[in-house]
Write a protein that holds these residues in place. Structure first.
Motif, mmCIF file in Angstrom:
data_model
loop_
_atom_site.group_PDB
_atom_site.id
_atom_site.type_symbol
_atom_site.label_atom_id
_atom_site.label_comp_id
_atom_site.label_asym_id
_atom_site.label_seq_id
_atom_site.Cartn_x
_atom_site.Cartn_y
_atom_site.Cartn_z
ATOM 1 N N GLY A 17 0.898 -1.287 0.212
ATOM 2 C CA GLY A 17 -0.065 0.028 0.098
ATOM 3 C C GLY A 17 0.644 1.184 -0.029
ATOM 4 N N SER A 18 1.928 1.313 0.797
ATOM 5 C CA SER A 18 2.850 2.449 0.814
ATOM 6 C C SER A 18 3.443 2.887 -0.526
ATOM 7 C CB SER A 18 3.696 2.392 2.203
ATOM 8 O OG SER A 18 4.685 1.314 1.767
ATOM 9 N N ARG A 19 3.722 2.023 -1.336
ATOM 10 C CA ARG A 19 4.384 1.852 -2.523
ATOM 11 C C ARG A 19 3.246 2.004 -3.648
ATOM 12 N NH1 ARG A 19 7.196 -0.484 1.023
ATOM 13 N NH2 ARG A 19 9.390 -0.488 0.975
ATOM 14 N N GLY A 20 2.099 2.190 -3.388
ATOM 15 C CA GLY A 20 1.033 2.376 -4.458
ATOM 16 C C GLY A 20 0.801 0.976 -5.157
ATOM 17 N N ILE A 21 1.388 -0.057 -4.649
ATOM 18 C CA ILE A 21 0.865 -1.260 -5.233
ATOM 19 C C ILE A 21 -0.311 -2.034 -4.936
ATOM 20 C CG2 ILE A 21 1.967 -3.690 -5.766
ATOM 21 C CD1 ILE A 21 4.691 -2.608 -4.860
ATOM 22 N N GLU A 22 -1.015 -2.403 -6.119
ATOM 23 C CA GLU A 22 -2.462 -2.761 -5.860
ATOM 24 C C GLU A 22 -2.333 -4.177 -5.290
ATOM 25 O OE1 GLU A 22 -5.627 -2.244 -9.004
ATOM 26 O OE2 GLU A 22 -4.310 -0.601 -9.657
ATOM 27 N N TYR A 23 -3.091 -4.352 -4.259
ATOM 28 C CA TYR A 23 -3.011 -6.160 -3.816
ATOM 29 C C TYR A 23 -4.440 -6.625 -3.496
ATOM 30 C CZ TYR A 23 -3.385 -4.006 0.610
ATOM 31 O OH TYR A 23 -3.829 -3.097 1.753
ATOM 32 N N GLU A 24 -4.581 -7.761 -3.548
ATOM 33 C CA GLU A 24 -5.769 -8.433 -2.820
ATOM 34 C C GLU A 24 -5.525 -9.824 -1.985
ATOM 35 O OE1 GLU A 24 -9.477 -7.865 -6.476
ATOM 36 O OE2 GLU A 24 -8.161 -9.656 -6.376
ATOM 37 N N PHE A 25 -5.957 -9.976 -1.122
ATOM 38 C CA PHE A 25 -5.891 -11.109 -0.207
ATOM 39 C C PHE A 25 -6.842 -12.211 -0.626
ATOM 40 C CE2 PHE A 25 -2.594 -8.618 1.972
ATOM 41 C CZ PHE A 25 -1.803 -9.818 2.600
#
Length: 92
Positions: free
Chosen positions: A27-35
């Protein structure tokens, strides 16, 4: 370097603190993610583990063999996530 492709990470999220760290990191690097989480009962987990071990013994898999002691250790370490931690929850 951004390549514009999606990846699946299937490791390192066994505990809430590991999941929280990953969320903060990406999140701090602007990388989208999903768990994603697939919820299975203990019986199904052991069934899948038996199949895995059978495949290892028959040289159909290069995964490592998980004996009863290691299975119990894994089970004691893993923290089932709360539904509020997971973007995609699959019941099996």
């Amino acid at each position: 370097m951004e390549t514009g492709i999606n990846v699946v990470l299937d490791w390192g999220f066994w505990t809430k603190s590991e999941r929280d760290f990953a969320k903060q990191f990406y999140g701090s690097r602007g990388i989208e993610y999903e768990f994603h989480y697939i919820s299975i009962n203990d019986e199904e987990w052991y069934r899948r583990l038996e199949k895995r071990n059978k495949d290892v013994l028959e040289k159909k898999s290069d995964a490592y063999y998980v004996d009863e002691g290691l299975a119990e250790k894994f089970k004691s370490i893993f923290e089932i996530p709360g539904k509020d931690e997971i973007d995609v929850w699959v019941e099996q």
